[in-house]
Design a protein around this motif. Structure first.
Motif, short mmCIF file in Angstrom:
data_model
loop_
_atom_site.label_atom_id
_atom_site.label_comp_id
_atom_site.label_asym_id
_atom_site.label_seq_id
_atom_site.Cartn_x
_atom_site.Cartn_y
_atom_site.Cartn_z
N TYR A 76 -1.07 4.38 2.74
CA TYR A 76 -0.10 6.03 2.48
C TYR A 76 0.25 6.80 3.79
O TYR A 76 1.16 7.07 3.65
CB TYR A 76 -0.47 6.19 1.04
N TYR A 122 18.19 -0.66 -5.24
CA TYR A 122 17.36 -1.45 -5.90
C TYR A 122 17.75 -2.76 -6.65
O TYR A 122 18.76 -3.18 -6.64
CB TYR A 122 16.62 -0.94 -7.40
N MET A 155 6.53 -0.32 -13.55
CA MET A 155 6.99 0.23 -12.33
C MET A 155 8.12 -0.82 -11.66
O MET A 155 7.75 -2.50 -11.94
CB MET A 155 5.74 -0.54 -10.83
N CYS A 158 10.06 -3.72 -7.70
CA CYS A 158 9.25 -3.99 -6.91
C CYS A 158 9.46 -2.28 -5.77
O CYS A 158 10.39 -2.12 -5.67
CB CYS A 158 9.10 -5.38 -6.54
N HIS A 159 7.89 -2.30 -5.06
CA HIS A 159 8.65 -1.02 -4.08
C HIS A 159 9.02 -1.97 -3.08
O HIS A 159 10.21 -1.02 -2.59
CB HIS A 159 6.56 -1.29 -3.56
N GLN A 160 8.72 -3.86 -2.97
CA GLN A 160 9.46 -3.57 -2.02
C GLN A 160 11.39 -4.30 -1.89
O GLN A 160 11.57 -3.90 -1.01
CB GLN A 160 8.81 -5.50 -1.64
N TYR A 174 4.69 10.32 0.84
CA TYR A 174 3.44 9.59 -0.07
C TYR A 174 2.21 11.11 -0.27
O TYR A 174 2.15 11.13 0.48
CB TYR A 174 3.54 8.24 0.67
N ASP A 183 2.14 4.79 -4.34
CA ASP A 183 4.28 3.62 -4.52
C ASP A 183 4.87 3.89 -5.49
O ASP A 183 6.20 4.85 -5.69
CB ASP A 183 4.54 2.25 -3.96
N TRP A 186 5.97 7.51 -5.74
CA TRP A 186 6.94 8.42 -4.57
C TRP A 186 8.11 7.70 -4.87
O TRP A 186 9.29 8.60 -4.97
CB TRP A 186 6.19 7.61 -3.15
N CYS A 187 8.35 6.70 -5.65
CA CYS A 187 9.62 5.85 -6.21
C CYS A 187 9.89 7.37 -7.65
O CYS A 187 11.65 7.15 -7.88
CB CYS A 187 9.21 4.50 -7.05
#
Length: 256
Positions: A76, A122, A155, A158-160, A174, A183, A186-187
């Motif tokens: 992070y 997204y 979640m 996905c972060h990616q 972060y 993560d 953060w989102c």
């Protein structure tokens, strides 16, 4: 045309990095910045990166690549370095081993953006094995209308597969108090900031990331789950988080 920044964090990632680099190199969209934030790798990671830069220059694809290699305080901390260095309009964190599904992924993403410039773009995620072969679609799927409250159910993006607009991303570094689940936090915080200003989030309605499946047991798995619970408690409250996790447990039992 918008500029997309991809940030890839590496540390001794030579075994899995090549497919990540190849997927960005193959993008037909010219307005790409790729930041590689390396934690002073001791394997062949930086050699792969040097070859990647040479291939990108030879291809004259318009991509801009920047590499930083120095010790850091963890993933992070490295991601925050990426936020401080980015110059794109949107940022996506593409981990070593994960990759973009097709050469036109970035161009299709750019085509969907309207004059409002959504706070978050997204999409969906496919799960692949260690060789990059498709296994299945990610179990948690993004809702049609994502909000910061959506992550109460887990979640869902996905972060990616989460592209944050630069101003929101940079203003929301972060949180280094979290070692495993910053993560998620953060989102949520990026989406909260967008909600305060009534800036929309945009569902891309496409698979935008291939995520490499991790093993069933990972180092620090228990600590990660406990920390994610803390994140949810912070954002959604103690009682609601407890009730939701009770329901998660019941739902899991009902599957068997």
């Amino acid at each position: 045309m918008i500029r997309i920044t991809y940030v890839t964090i590496t540390y001794n990632a030579a075994q899995v990095l090549q497919r990540t680099l190849d997927s960005v190199l193959s993008q037909d969209y010219p307005h790409i910045e790729h930041l590689i934030i390396d934690g002073a790798s001791k394997d062949d990671t930086l050699k792969l990166v040097d070859d990647y830069i040479a291939q990108s220059n030879a291809a004259e694809n318009g991509h801009q690549i920047q590499v930083t290699s120095e010790p850091d305080k963890g993933i992070y901390d490295a991601m925050n370095k990426g936020l401080r260095s980015m110059s794109g309009d949107y940022v996506c964190f593409l981990n070593a081993g994960d990759f973009l599904p097709a050469p036109d992924t970035a161009s299709k993403i750019a085509e969907t953006i309207n004059c409002q410039l959504p706070a978050v773009l997204y999409g969906d995620t496919d799960i692949v094995d260690g060789e990059g072969r498709f296994l299945h679609h990610r179990r948690l799927a993004p809702p049609e209308n994502l909000t910061w409250k959506s992550f109460r159910q887990g979640m869902l993006v996905c972060h990616q597969a989460f592209y944050a607009r630069a101003d929101y991303a940079i203003a929301t570094p972060y949180d280094m108090q979290y070692r495993y689940s910053a993560d998620v936090d953060w989102c949520i915080r990026v989406m909260k900031a967008a909600a305060k200003e009534n800036v929309p989030l945009l569902n891309l309605h496409m698979v935008v990331a291939n995520y490499t499946q991790e093993g069933q047991t990972t180092l620090h798995h228990r600590e990660s789950l406990m920390e994610r619970y803390r994140v949810m408690e912070h954002h959604y409250g103690r009682v609601q988080t407890l009730l939701l996790h009770c329901w998660f447990a019941v739902r899991s039992l009902l599957k068997y």
